[in-house]
Design a protein around this motif. Structure first.
Motif, mmCIF file in Angstrom:
data_model
loop_
_atom_site.group_PDB
_atom_site.id
_atom_site.type_symbol
_atom_site.label_atom_id
_atom_site.label_comp_id
_atom_site.label_asym_id
_atom_site.label_seq_id
_atom_site.Cartn_x
_atom_site.Cartn_y
_atom_site.Cartn_z
ATOM 1 N N GLY A 263 0.812 -1.325 -0.064
ATOM 2 C CA GLY A 263 0.011 -0.008 0.152
ATOM 3 C C GLY A 263 0.747 1.176 0.058
ATOM 4 O O GLY A 263 0.381 2.482 -0.029
ATOM 5 N N ASN A 264 2.131 1.156 0.223
ATOM 6 C CA ASN A 264 2.932 2.516 0.178
ATOM 7 C C ASN A 264 4.337 2.221 -0.637
ATOM 8 O O ASN A 264 5.230 1.843 0.226
ATOM 9 N N ALA A 268 2.144 2.608 -6.025
ATOM 10 C CA ALA A 268 0.983 2.497 -5.133
ATOM 11 C C ALA A 268 -0.203 3.197 -5.548
ATOM 12 O O ALA A 268 -0.168 4.472 -6.189
ATOM 13 N N ASP A 271 -4.940 0.880 -3.352
ATOM 14 C CA ASP A 271 -5.262 -0.401 -3.203
ATOM 15 C C ASP A 271 -4.214 -1.463 -2.575
ATOM 16 O O ASP A 271 -2.962 -1.116 -3.126
ATOM 17 N N TYR A 272 -4.797 -2.771 -2.755
ATOM 18 C CA TYR A 272 -3.706 -3.837 -2.594
ATOM 19 C C TYR A 272 -3.291 -4.201 -3.952
ATOM 20 O O TYR A 272 -3.784 -4.655 -4.704
ATOM 21 N N LYS A 319 -7.279 5.614 -0.764
ATOM 22 C CA LYS A 319 -7.089 4.112 0.194
ATOM 23 C C LYS A 319 -8.665 4.293 0.728
ATOM 24 O O LYS A 319 -9.326 3.146 0.724
ATOM 25 N N CYS A 402 -6.578 1.021 7.019
ATOM 26 C CA CYS A 402 -6.521 1.211 5.677
ATOM 27 C C CYS A 402 -5.741 2.469 5.276
ATOM 28 O O CYS A 402 -4.818 2.361 4.466
ATOM 29 N N SER A 406 -3.542 -0.532 3.136
ATOM 30 C CA SER A 406 -4.178 -0.190 1.967
ATOM 31 C C SER A 406 -5.572 -0.306 1.999
ATOM 32 O O SER A 406 -6.169 -0.940 2.942
#
Length: 445
Positions: A263-264, A268, A271-272, A319, A402, A406
């Protein structure tokens, strides 16, 4: 000559009588339960094989049922992904056989427990039988909740554990009940590691909902620590197993750093995104075992956030949108695992569209109920903090998680029974007011 006008008690309107019937008649409640059960039993007739995450969980449960242990796809001991759901499913498989039928029936039982706690919490949080029944009815016909029942995913079982734990804390009359709450939250933590965040939330609401907050603080603090302590002890055997078999102290699982990284990172999208280049590169590195790879992923994720605080903040709206805007993600499991999906694709898509509209209506009602409740409590001279806030606290906890990791719409699944409970209260309140306004008021001149 003037005549006095004498007002007699109002005759209930037709709407008011129907609302009373809905809230008091046993046949209504039986009908809601019949609908709730029938829709979830009917979806079990759809043949859908586990895919993606569900396939992993199903395979781990089958391995445990066969006495082989919690192993990865190469047959080595693992702590990848929380093991609570495979453990529960594996115990069920060992007793009733490893099959999709057993899986479906286990989820059906869990879904019925969700229904029971939805009704019970609706009565307790809002003090209204009509609101509780309305919430159960809303959940009964919610397509995405129904669609998860045949799937080997964590959501149905986890939601049942979470709601049961909250129910025990809300309705407790003695400290022995806190033992069962600790056990429930402990096993829920083995399913989703972030669960323990809910415990302080519960006791914070309990602390602030009544007067004498400072006098009550020591008792509630002791009770909260008791629940947390028992939950930790419930998780501890699994933690010890990880140290023995993997050589590292891993509290629950080894996917936390990996999830943080997905997620980072530079590519990104909120989302996943397990297919991102940085993630692929890490997974392909030679010489990294499961534990060190997860630790390295976590390090990379934290480093990226530290070096890119502005981009990290810019991802927050994306997110949140990924978490809360879409719904109906259960369809993806049928798209990938149901042999008959292609023949009935238009039906699946129609249900998905209807579900999205229904979900939007639920969420708008949930949001409106917050302001209506505060206004009513202020008007009545009540403290604005009460157990009615619990559904919003339950919604807040995946929201905060989240933002750091994510967003996935699947993560809001455990919140939806609480949304239905609150929406049911607002709908019954609005209809009740409408019924009062349309009441017939006879007069005598």
């Amino acid at each position: 000559m003037s005549a006095k006008v004498i007002h007699f008690p109002s005759r209930p309107s037709r709407l008011a009588l129907r609302l009373e019937w809905f809230a008091t008649d046993k046949s209504v409640l039986l009908g809601i339960w019949a609908l709730y059960f029938a829709l979830r039993a009917a979806v079990l007739l759809i043949d859908v094989a586990p895919t993606s995450d569900a396939e992993w969980y199903y395979a781990r449960a089958a391995s445990l049922a066969a006495g082989l242990g919690y192993l990865d796809n190469s047959g080595a001991p693992t702590a990848f992904w929380p093991a609570g759901w495979p453990i529960a499913l594996g115990l069920t498989f060992s007793r009733f056989g490893t099959s999709l039928v057993t899986l479906g029936l286990f989820n059906l039982v869990s879904a019925m427990l969700i229904g029971v706690t939805t009704l019970a919490l609706g009565r307790r949080l809002f003090g209204s039988e009509g609101a509780a029944r309305a919430g159960l009815l809303m959940l009964a016909v919610y397509p995405n909740a129904i669609g998860y029942v045949p799937l080997a995913l964590t959501e149905v079982f986890y939601t049942a554990l979470l709601m049961a734990g909250c129910w025990v804390v809300v309705t407790r009359t003695n400290r022995w009940q806190l033992v069962s709450a600790g056990l429930l939250f402990g096993f829920a933590t083995l399913v989703k590691a972030q669960t323990l965040v809910v415990v302080p939330l519960l006791f914070a609401i309990d602390w602030l909902r009544m007067g004498q907050v400072w006098q009550r603080l020591p008792r509630l603090l002791t009770e909260g620590l008791m629940v947390l302590g028992i939950a930790v002890l419930t998780v501890l055997p699994w933690t010890i197993r990880n140290e023995v078999q993997l050589g590292h102290w891993i509290a629950v699982s080894t996917n936390g750093g990996y999830t943080l990284l997905t997620g980072n990172h530079d590519t990104a999208t909120g989302d996943y995104t397990p297919g991102a280049p940085v993630v692929k590169e890490l997974m392909a590195r030679p010489g990294l075992n499961e534990v060190t790879r997860d630790a390295e992923a976590g390090r990379l994720g934290i480093a990226w956030i530290t070096q890119n605080p502005d981009r990290f903040l810019a991802l927050a709206p994306k997110k949140l949108a990924r978490l809360w805007l879409p719904d109906g993600e259960a369809e993806w499991a049928y798209q990938g695992g149901a042999p008959g999906y292609a023949r009935f694709e238009i039906v699946y898509r129609a249900v998905r569209v209807l579900n999205q509209g229904y979900y939007a209506a639920l969420m708008l009602t949930f949001a409106a109920a917050f302001f209506v409740m505060i206004a009513r409590r202020r008007r009545d001279g009540q403290r604005w903090i009460g157990w009615w806030l619990l559904p919003y606290g339950i919604a807040l906890y995946p929201t905060l998680i989240c933002l750091g990791f994510s967003g996935q719409s699947r993560f809001h699944y455990p919140v939806m029974p609480w949304v239905c409970i609150t929406a049911g209260w607002l709908v019954m309140t609005a209809l009740g007011r409408l019924g009062e306004r349309t009441a017939l008021k006879p007069t005598l001149h």
